[in-house]
Design an enzyme around this catalytic site. Structure first.
Site, PDB file in Angstrom:
ATOM      1  N   HIS A 128      29.314  49.618  31.194  1.00 22.31           N
ATOM      2  CA  HIS A 128      28.843  48.770  32.281  1.00 22.31           C
ATOM      3  C   HIS A 128      27.420  48.334  31.990  1.00 22.31           C
ATOM      4  O   HIS A 128      26.652  49.061  31.355  1.00 22.31           O
ATOM      5  CB  HIS A 128      28.906  49.520  33.624  1.00 22.31           C
ATOM      6  CG  HIS A 128      28.708  48.625  34.806  1.00 22.31           C
ATOM      7  ND1 HIS A 128      27.463  48.375  35.340  1.00 22.31           N
ATOM      8  CD2 HIS A 128      29.595  47.906  35.547  1.00 22.31           C
ATOM      9  CE1 HIS A 128      27.591  47.545  36.361  1.00 22.31           C
ATOM     10  NE2 HIS A 128      28.871  47.244  36.503  1.00 22.31           N
TER      11      HIS A 128
ATOM     12  N   ASP B 297      36.965  48.594  36.787  1.00 23.75           N
ATOM     13  CA  ASP B 297      38.159  47.915  36.289  1.00 23.75           C
ATOM     14  C   ASP B 297      39.132  48.865  35.605  1.00 23.75           C
ATOM     15  O   ASP B 297      40.303  48.529  35.440  1.00 23.75           O
ATOM     16  CB  ASP B 297      37.753  46.811  35.295  1.00 23.75           C
ATOM     17  CG  ASP B 297      36.940  45.712  35.942  1.00 23.75           C
ATOM     18  OD1 ASP B 297      37.364  45.235  37.009  1.00 23.75           O
ATOM     19  OD2 ASP B 297      35.885  45.343  35.409  1.00 23.75           O
TER      20      ASP B 297
END
Length: 457
Positions: A335, A394
């Site tokens: 991320h 996700d």
């Protein structure tokens, strides 16, 4: 004209296009060393990957580090909505149905509602959850699209024509438009999917009006499924997923897009359509689709899902561009901000486990855990990284949607439904603070030239 002549012209046109493409590629390529020479923050990030500060917001805070003796120390990620830790907000809604609606109120108005205010707000949202038969017939049913994100953009831009004051950007009018969009986007998304299934896939057309009194999560499942039925856990899991995707700071691509387009003074529908266009990208909202495709590939190529060494070997093949899509990426891992953990992923993982138990899919959940356990370490070793690599939201969201029976075509539109309150809150924040038009600078690195008449070139 003969067939041979037509084919020849087609080939010539293709050759012409290839030549134009060659010119485009060569003229548009910039020496990458110039970015360092001019200290250009590519992607609005510094050399360490941290986002360049371009604005201020009170809507949400994304935290990935603790400051200890003046040094940044990676920590478990934290996400705050209007100052409240999202972990506390999710935990407080264990036995309540309207978590996403309450979070919508919080993001839009800056405080948690009283019971009385919440009931009034729900009445307003229920009234907004409708589309005229004319709009469904003339807009959603015509020009059906296999990519529902494009259908969302088209429908939202067309709502401009149904608005008596579409260009009024007063805070009062934009707030009203925002509530309308929050109420209508679940219907637009589900109806657009059914239209695609009917007109493109020859399936029976299913259009079911939402039930007033149901939550957004309940109505999505009710409108989507042929029998309209769902379990309490299914609705709760989807409600939680909506909450976790509702907002993520002003710097994420789609929210920043909302700020940029809003700062130009344009209408609400144009600003939100631009945000949807941003979210559609596979580097943003479309990432969970890549995660699902990757796991399907892993399950096809690894016969024993419990064999850790076999899984590690295949993940290494993915990183070495030998397997899956040959991009060298393990999707759902890493991320831009979070280091040790993504709080949204941590929360959703527990709900994914509960849902997997209800669905009898514990073996698939165990595979996800096994990949998560090994992928971060493999990526760090392969890429020689010092920053920890964690699973992001996700990683499990696509698996959750799959267990809920939500088709892949709706994965990213569900994200758009979730993020609509965040986008609207950012648009209102930009308007309330009357900021300047957002205009970052680009350094010109070409050369100035004298004009040459066409006959002398």
């Amino acid at each position: 004209m003969s067939l041979e002549k037509e084919e020849k012209n087609s080939v010539i046109k293709e050759q012409d296009f290839e030549e134009l493409l060659k010119y485009c590629m060569s003229s548009g390529r910039i020496n990458p060393d110039l970015y360092a020479e001019y200290d250009v923050k590519r992607g609005l990030r510094d050399s360490n990957g941290k986002g360049v500060l371009t604005g201020l917001t009170e809507i949400s805070d994304v935290v990935a580090y603790d400051i200890v003796d003046g040094r940044k120390i990676p920590s478990d990620g934290r996400l705050y909505y209007q100052g409240y830790d999202v972990r506390d907000l999710v935990a407080s809604h264990k036995d309540r149905r309207f978590a996403f609606e309450e979070i919508t109120y919080l993001l839009m108005f800056g405080s948690l509602p009283t019971q009385e205010k919440m009931e009034k707000f729900l009445d307003i949202l229920f009234d907004m959850q409708e589309l005229s038969g004319r709009f469904v017939r003339d807009v959603i049913m015509k020009a059906s699209n296999p990519n529902i994100m494009n259908a969302l953009q088209r429908c939202i831009l067309t709502l401009y024509s149904y608005d008596e004051a579409p260009d009024d950007i007063s805070v009062a009018n934009v707030l009203h438009q925002s509530l309308e969009l929050i109420g209508k986007i679940p219907l637009i998304a589900v109806y657009s999917y059914h239209a695609y299934q009917h007109f493109r896939m020859d399936k029976t057309l299913l259009i079911r009006n939402p039930q007033k009194g149901l939550s957004v999560a309940e109505n999505i499942l009710y409108m989507l499924r042929e029998d309209g039925k769902y379990t309490e856990l299914e609705a709760k899991v989807l409600d939680t997923a909506l909450v976790l995707h509702a907002e993520h700071g002003g710097g994420n691509n789609s929210s920043f897009t909302t700020h940029v387009v809003t700062s130009s003074g344009t209408d609400t529908y144009s600003a939100i359509a631009a945000a949807i266009g941003s979210l559609k990208g596979p580097r943003h909202g479309g990432a969970n689709l890549k995660v699902q495709d990757m796991f399907e590939n892993i399950m096809e190529n690894c016969s024993d899902w419990k064999d850790e060494e076999s899984i590690r070997s295949y993940l290494n093949d993915i990183l070495d561009k030998k397997a899956f899509d040959h991009a060298g990426l393990i999707y759902g891992m890493g991320h831009a901000v979070y280091t040790e953990s993504d709080p949204r992923c941590v929360i959703l993982k527990q709900y994914a486990k509960n849902l997997a138990e209800e669905k009898g899919l514990q073996d698939q959940f165990a595979l996800y855990e096994l990949v998560e356990k090994n992928a971060g370490e493999l990526i760090m070793n392969k890429r020689k990284l010092f920053k920890p690599v964690c699973a992001n939201v996700d990683f499990y969201s696509g698996f959750v949607y799959k267990m809920l029976g939500i088709p892949k075509e709706l994965f990213t539109p569900i994200f758009a439904i979730s993020r609509m309150p965040g986008w609207c809150a950012h648009r209102l924040e930009e308007l309330v603070n009357q900021g300047k038009i957002i205009r970052p600078a680009y350094k010109y690195v070409g050369t100035h030239k004298d004009f040459v008449p066409v006959e002398d070139r």
